[in-house]
Design an enzyme around this catalytic site. Sequence first.
Site, PDB file in Angstrom:
ATOM      1  CE  LYS A 163       0.234 -18.249  -2.502  1.00  0.00           C
ATOM      2  NZ  LYS A 163      -0.592 -19.465  -2.480  1.00  0.00           N
ATOM      3  CG  ASP A 181     -14.579  -6.307   1.552  1.00  0.00           C
ATOM      4  OD1 ASP A 181     -14.294  -5.517   2.479  1.00  0.00           O
ATOM      5  OD2 ASP A 181     -14.985  -5.913   0.437  1.00  0.00           O
ATOM      6  CG  ASP A 216      -3.576 -20.430  -0.927  1.00  0.00           C
ATOM      7  OD1 ASP A 216      -2.997 -20.437   0.180  1.00  0.00           O
ATOM      8  OD2 ASP A 216      -3.104 -21.010  -1.928  1.00  0.00           O
ATOM      9  CG  ASP A 227      -8.733  -4.391   1.236  1.00  0.00           C
ATOM     10  OD1 ASP A 227      -9.655  -3.825   1.861  1.00  0.00           O
ATOM     11  OD2 ASP A 227      -8.649  -4.397  -0.004  1.00  0.00           O
ATOM     12  CE1 TYR A 287      -3.532  -2.691   0.584  1.00  0.00           C
ATOM     13  CE2 TYR A 287      -4.651  -0.584   0.689  1.00  0.00           C
ATOM     14  CZ  TYR A 287      -4.690  -1.959   0.524  1.00  0.00           C
ATOM     15  OH  TYR A 287      -5.897  -2.575   0.295  1.00  0.00           O
TER      16      TYR A 287
HETATM   17  C1  IPM Z   1     -10.677  -0.435   3.072  1.00  0.00           C
HETATM   18  C2  IPM Z   1     -10.655   0.068   1.655  1.00  0.00           C
HETATM   19  C3  IPM Z   1      -9.363   0.821   1.379  1.00  0.00           C
HETATM   20  C4  IPM Z   1      -8.229  -0.181   1.489  1.00  0.00           C
HETATM   21  C5  IPM Z   1      -9.290   1.561   0.039  1.00  0.00           C
HETATM   22  C6  IPM Z   1     -10.444   2.495  -0.161  1.00  0.00           C
HETATM   23  C7  IPM Z   1      -8.005   2.343  -0.074  1.00  0.00           C
HETATM   24  O1  IPM Z   1     -10.873  -0.968   0.768  1.00  0.00           O
HETATM   25  O2  IPM Z   1     -10.540   0.383   4.006  1.00  0.00           O
HETATM   26  O3  IPM Z   1     -10.862  -1.635   3.278  1.00  0.00           O
HETATM   27  O4  IPM Z   1      -7.916  -0.896   0.543  1.00  0.00           O
HETATM   28  O5  IPM Z   1      -7.643  -0.235   2.569  1.00  0.00           O
HETATM   29 MN    MN Z   2     -11.470  -2.851   1.735  1.00  0.00          MN
END
Ligand code: IPM
Ligand code: MN
Length: 354
Positions: free
Chosen positions: A184, A245, A217, A241, A133
């Site tokens: 990984k 999700d 994975d 990240d 990042y």
């Molecule tokens: C998150 C988002 C951010 C990230 C993006 C918007 C830069 O997806 O906070 O999870 O990848 O960290």
């Molecule tokens: Mn995110």
Amino acid sequence: MTQRIAVIPGDGIGPEVARIGVRVLESLGLPLQFDWFDFGADRYLRDRTTLPAGFMDTLRREYAAIYFGAVGDPRVPGNEHAKGILLAMRFELDLYINLRPCILIDDRLSPLKGKGREHLKFVVFRENTEGLYTGTGGVLRQGTADEVAQEVEINTRKGVERILEAAFAYAQQRGLRRVCMADKANVLVFGHGLWRRTFAEVARRHPGIEAKAMYVDALAMDLIRQPEAYEVIVTNNLFGDILTDLGAALTGGLGIAASGNIHPGRVSLFEPVHGSAPDIASQGKANPLAMVLSGALMLEHLGHRREAQRLSGAVEEQVRSGARTPDLVPLLGGPASTTEQVGNELLARVSAAP
Ligand code: IPM
Ligand code: MN
Ligand code: NAD
């Protein structure tokens, strides 16, 4: 003493959920002062400001926390302003812990057959200041058939050690027994080799805790198969990240997934895991509960543990028996309500709570 909170609602549904979040926090009667800032796509397109000069110092000097909505706008396809706003605060304020709880608050929210509240209660420690990042990299011979593009993954001994230590310390403080690191290392032998070696060392300092390193994975698969095997997961920026999700989808979706970007003892930033959701912006459909739960994480960071519990308790009740936005209807059934209706009900619950 009054604690000042910098509110940055941002783009899309950010302002819609931030409005509710701040109203709920204000209703608690704590000595908090909320100052609003208009950083986001509109401001960026108007005058190219991401964060104005000196703003980081102002945050460090005058603010106890940042309460952040979301950034992202189709008019800024390269997302430059997100780098200049959100990533800039994560990096420059050195918010090295991205804490993302993936805890099921109602059995009906689980998409997994036979898995309920007792199976889904893990917390992710995502490294938040390095990895892929940092913007290290570049493009050569752009636009030609010989184009070369690279992004460099940064892993420092200090950066890796402090996030691993934070994960183990969290487990220890809460009486949890297991920490799993996702990497990984079978392919990324240099960077993730460093994670493996450091993990073994940090684990030795915490002998009461079972430490397991897994390839990311395999972990992604196992989180679906047997999420109950995980209590604390620690990983790098990008894997964190993605896994969070996934964690959100396992526990009710992005509409209720909260996070903290934390440097212990310093000004820290609290935001929902979700983005600006341009597909539902301005329609009254956004679920404000992720923002509210991020507020509860902020209250904990600020030392208001009782009020934090009051907020999360009210959110649980709201999910169990209150109005819901459309994202939760497939899971909970019933008619869909608006952001505002859910916010108003929640506000009443919070005031009624002991
Ligand atoms: C998150 C988002 C951010 C990230 C993006 C918007 C830069 O997806 O906070 O999870 O990848 O960290
Ligand atoms: Mn995110
Ligand atoms: P997103 O999280 O904005 O949306 C993903 C899906 O989840 C969409 O269908 C959306 O409608 C739904 N959703 C998200 N939050 C919701 C809520 N509170 N209530 C109900 N439904 C909700 O992710 P995306 O679509 O990939 O990204 C949109 C923009 O947001 C992009 O510009 C992206 O870079 C940005 N983004 C920002 C952050 C952040 O500020 N921390 C996080 C993720 C994405």
